[in-house]
Design a protein around this motif. Structure first.
Motif, PDB file in Angstrom:
ATOM      1  N   HIS A 112       0.854  -1.198   0.000  1.00  0.00           N
ATOM      2  CA  HIS A 112       0.000   0.000   0.000  1.00  0.00           C
ATOM      3  C   HIS A 112       0.886   1.243   0.000  1.00  0.00           C
ATOM      4  O   HIS A 112       1.846   1.335   0.779  1.00  0.00           O
ATOM      5  CB  HIS A 112      -0.909   0.013   1.234  1.00  0.00           C
ATOM      6  CG  HIS A 112      -1.720   1.251   1.348  1.00  0.00           C
ATOM      7  ND1 HIS A 112      -1.336   2.334   2.083  1.00  0.00           N
ATOM      8  CD2 HIS A 112      -2.909   1.578   0.782  1.00  0.00           C
ATOM      9  CE1 HIS A 112      -2.251   3.279   1.996  1.00  0.00           C
ATOM     10  NE2 HIS A 112      -3.228   2.842   1.211  1.00  0.00           N
ATOM     11  N   HIS A 113       0.553   2.208  -0.851  1.00  0.00           N
ATOM     12  CA  HIS A 113       1.274   3.487  -0.900  1.00  0.00           C
ATOM     13  C   HIS A 113       0.311   4.590  -0.468  1.00  0.00           C
ATOM     14  O   HIS A 113      -0.786   4.710  -0.996  1.00  0.00           O
ATOM     15  CB  HIS A 113       1.782   3.774  -2.317  1.00  0.00           C
ATOM     16  CG  HIS A 113       2.730   2.742  -2.817  1.00  0.00           C
ATOM     17  ND1 HIS A 113       4.035   2.659  -2.410  1.00  0.00           N
ATOM     18  CD2 HIS A 113       2.555   1.728  -3.696  1.00  0.00           C
ATOM     19  CE1 HIS A 113       4.630   1.649  -3.010  1.00  0.00           C
ATOM     20  NE2 HIS A 113       3.753   1.063  -3.812  1.00  0.00           N
ATOM     21  N   ASP A 114       0.751   5.365   0.483  1.00  0.00           N
ATOM     22  CA  ASP A 114      -0.069   6.469   0.996  1.00  0.00           C
ATOM     23  C   ASP A 114      -0.196   7.574  -0.051  1.00  0.00           C
ATOM     24  O   ASP A 114       0.685   7.731  -0.911  1.00  0.00           O
ATOM     25  CB  ASP A 114       0.570   7.062   2.252  1.00  0.00           C
ATOM     26  CG  ASP A 114       0.526   6.120   3.434  1.00  0.00           C
ATOM     27  OD1 ASP A 114      -0.425   5.310   3.515  1.00  0.00           O
ATOM     28  OD2 ASP A 114       1.443   6.200   4.280  1.00  0.00           O
ATOM     29  N   PRO A 115      -1.275   8.360   0.061  1.00  0.00           N
ATOM     30  CA  PRO A 115      -1.385   9.503  -0.847  1.00  0.00           C
ATOM     31  C   PRO A 115      -0.306  10.541  -0.518  1.00  0.00           C
ATOM     32  O   PRO A 115       0.163  10.629   0.616  1.00  0.00           O
ATOM     33  CB  PRO A 115      -2.777  10.047  -0.579  1.00  0.00           C
ATOM     34  CG  PRO A 115      -3.174   9.536   0.747  1.00  0.00           C
ATOM     35  CD  PRO A 115      -2.419   8.254   0.953  1.00  0.00           C
ATOM     36  N   VAL A 116       0.053  11.348  -1.501  1.00  0.00           N
ATOM     37  CA  VAL A 116       1.106  12.359  -1.327  1.00  0.00           C
ATOM     38  C   VAL A 116       0.493  13.737  -1.552  1.00  0.00           C
ATOM     39  O   VAL A 116      -0.185  13.979  -2.560  1.00  0.00           O
ATOM     40  CB  VAL A 116       2.274  12.120  -2.316  1.00  0.00           C
ATOM     41  CG1 VAL A 116       3.346  13.179  -2.142  1.00  0.00           C
ATOM     42  CG2 VAL A 116       2.847  10.731  -2.122  1.00  0.00           C
ATOM     43  N   PHE A 117       0.734  14.651  -0.588  1.00  0.00           N
ATOM     44  CA  PHE A 117       0.205  16.020  -0.639  1.00  0.00           C
ATOM     45  C   PHE A 117       1.338  17.011  -0.460  1.00  0.00           C
ATOM     46  O   PHE A 117       2.352  16.713   0.182  1.00  0.00           O
ATOM     47  CB  PHE A 117      -0.803  16.263   0.487  1.00  0.00           C
ATOM     48  CG  PHE A 117      -2.044  15.426   0.392  1.00  0.00           C
ATOM     49  CD1 PHE A 117      -3.131  15.869  -0.339  1.00  0.00           C
ATOM     50  CD2 PHE A 117      -2.130  14.211   1.032  1.00  0.00           C
ATOM     51  CE1 PHE A 117      -4.279  15.115  -0.412  1.00  0.00           C
ATOM     52  CE2 PHE A 117      -3.273  13.442   0.966  1.00  0.00           C
ATOM     53  CZ  PHE A 117      -4.351  13.896   0.239  1.00  0.00           C
ATOM     54  N   ILE A 118       1.166  18.220  -0.986  1.00  0.00           N
ATOM     55  CA  ILE A 118       2.074  19.338  -0.710  1.00  0.00           C
ATOM     56  C   ILE A 118       1.399  20.197   0.349  1.00  0.00           C
ATOM     57  O   ILE A 118       0.237  20.583   0.195  1.00  0.00           O
ATOM     58  CB  ILE A 118       2.346  20.174  -1.985  1.00  0.00           C
ATOM     59  CG1 ILE A 118       3.095  19.339  -3.007  1.00  0.00           C
ATOM     60  CG2 ILE A 118       3.132  21.436  -1.626  1.00  0.00           C
ATOM     61  CD1 ILE A 118       3.339  20.073  -4.318  1.00  0.00           C
ATOM     62  N   GLN A 119       2.117  20.464   1.419  1.00  0.00           N
ATOM     63  CA  GLN A 119       1.570  21.277   2.505  1.00  0.00           C
ATOM     64  C   GLN A 119       1.393  22.720   2.040  1.00  0.00           C
ATOM     65  O   GLN A 119       2.273  23.287   1.386  1.00  0.00           O
ATOM     66  CB  GLN A 119       2.510  21.240   3.715  1.00  0.00           C
ATOM     67  CG  GLN A 119       2.058  22.095   4.875  1.00  0.00           C
ATOM     68  CD  GLN A 119       2.971  21.937   6.067  1.00  0.00           C
ATOM     69  OE1 GLN A 119       3.269  20.834   6.490  1.00  0.00           O
ATOM     70  NE2 GLN A 119       3.441  23.050   6.590  1.00  0.00           N
ATOM     71  N   THR A 120       0.260  23.336   2.387  1.00  0.00           N
ATOM     72  CA  THR A 120       0.005  24.744   2.059  1.00  0.00           C
ATOM     73  C   THR A 120      -0.195  25.522   3.347  1.00  0.00           C
ATOM     74  O   THR A 120      -0.488  24.945   4.397  1.00  0.00           O
ATOM     75  CB  THR A 120      -1.248  24.894   1.172  1.00  0.00           C
ATOM     76  OG1 THR A 120      -2.371  24.377   1.864  1.00  0.00           O
ATOM     77  CG2 THR A 120      -1.072  24.193  -0.163  1.00  0.00           C
ATOM     78  N   LYS A 121      -0.025  26.830   3.262  1.00  0.00           N
ATOM     79  CA  LYS A 121      -0.276  27.677   4.425  1.00  0.00           C
ATOM     80  C   LYS A 121      -1.085  28.893   3.996  1.00  0.00           C
ATOM     81  O   LYS A 121      -1.003  29.350   2.859  1.00  0.00           O
ATOM     82  CB  LYS A 121       1.015  28.091   5.114  1.00  0.00           C
ATOM     83  CG  LYS A 121       1.929  28.982   4.315  1.00  0.00           C
ATOM     84  CD  LYS A 121       3.169  29.292   5.123  1.00  0.00           C
ATOM     85  CE  LYS A 121       4.080  30.240   4.375  1.00  0.00           C
ATOM     86  NZ  LYS A 121       5.236  30.619   5.172  1.00  0.00           N
ATOM     87  N   ARG A 122      -1.888  29.384   4.961  1.00  0.00           N
ATOM     88  CA  ARG A 122      -2.755  30.531   4.700  1.00  0.00           C
ATOM     89  C   ARG A 122      -2.671  31.454   5.907  1.00  0.00           C
ATOM     90  O   ARG A 122      -2.764  31.004   7.049  1.00  0.00           O
ATOM     91  CB  ARG A 122      -4.186  30.048   4.499  1.00  0.00           C
ATOM     92  CG  ARG A 122      -5.188  31.127   4.242  1.00  0.00           C
ATOM     93  CD  ARG A 122      -6.535  30.544   3.891  1.00  0.00           C
ATOM     94  NE  ARG A 122      -7.082  29.803   5.020  1.00  0.00           N
ATOM     95  CZ  ARG A 122      -8.309  29.969   5.503  1.00  0.00           C
ATOM     96  NH1 ARG A 122      -9.121  30.819   4.931  1.00  0.00           N
ATOM     97  NH2 ARG A 122      -8.726  29.257   6.523  1.00  0.00           N
ATOM     98  N   THR A 123      -2.494  32.754   5.673  1.00  0.00           N
ATOM     99  CA  THR A 123      -2.402  33.730   6.751  1.00  0.00           C
ATOM    100  C   THR A 123      -3.820  34.121   7.184  1.00  0.00           C
ATOM    101  O   THR A 123      -4.588  34.653   6.390  1.00  0.00           O
ATOM    102  CB  THR A 123      -1.616  34.974   6.304  1.00  0.00           C
ATOM    103  OG1 THR A 123      -0.322  34.559   5.859  1.00  0.00           O
ATOM    104  CG2 THR A 123      -1.469  35.974   7.430  1.00  0.00           C
ATOM    105  N   LEU A 124      -4.139  33.860   8.456  1.00  0.00           N
ATOM    106  CA  LEU A 124      -5.450  34.221   8.992  1.00  0.00           C
ATOM    107  C   LEU A 124      -5.443  35.636   9.565  1.00  0.00           C
ATOM    108  O   LEU A 124      -6.428  36.353   9.474  1.00  0.00           O
ATOM    109  CB  LEU A 124      -5.869  33.233  10.085  1.00  0.00           C
ATOM    110  CG  LEU A 124      -5.994  31.780   9.658  1.00  0.00           C
ATOM    111  CD1 LEU A 124      -6.348  30.910  10.850  1.00  0.00           C
ATOM    112  CD2 LEU A 124      -7.042  31.637   8.571  1.00  0.00           C
TER     113      LEU A 124
END
Length: 111
Positions: A87-99
């Motif tokens: 099994h291979h986990d999904p891959v995501f790119i971390q994002t950031k947002r200024t609140l």
């Protein structure tokens, strides 16, 4: 001895009016005493400076690069070999947002 024997009638009337006027003044004089005084006032205002960092939200599942998947590992052609359905986990790119933007705040303190 009566006042009328000592003073004339007009004098008695004047004294009576003086007592009538001074009676309310005597009642107010029993209250708090007030006075005025000259002094210099400090009109300065002092503050403590505090820097507040930005409030940032990080999303670990920001942009999806690859979905979850499975793959076979091992040699299926060889008799008695061990194979694994991996099994291979999904891959995501971390994002950031200024609140909330960073800012400086002033806190009132005594001088």
């Amino acid at each position: 001895m009566k006042f009328s024997h000592i003073f004339k009638a007009s004098t008695c009337a004047t004294l009576a009016s003086v007592f009538a006027v001074s009676l309310p003044l005597a009642m107010t004089a029993a209250q708090a005493e007030t006075f005025t005084k000259r002094e210099f006032q400090n009109k300065d205002r002092c503050f403590e400076v505090r820097k507040v960092g930005a409030l940032i939200e990080f999303n670990t599942r920001g942009i999806k690069l690859r979905s979850a998947s499975r793959s076979w590992q091992g040699n299926m052609q060889m008799n008695g070999a061990r194979v694994v359905n991996k099994h291979h986990d999904p891959v995501f790119i971390q994002t950031k947002r200024t609140l909330e933007e960073q800012h400086t705040t002033l806190i009132p303190v005594g001088c």
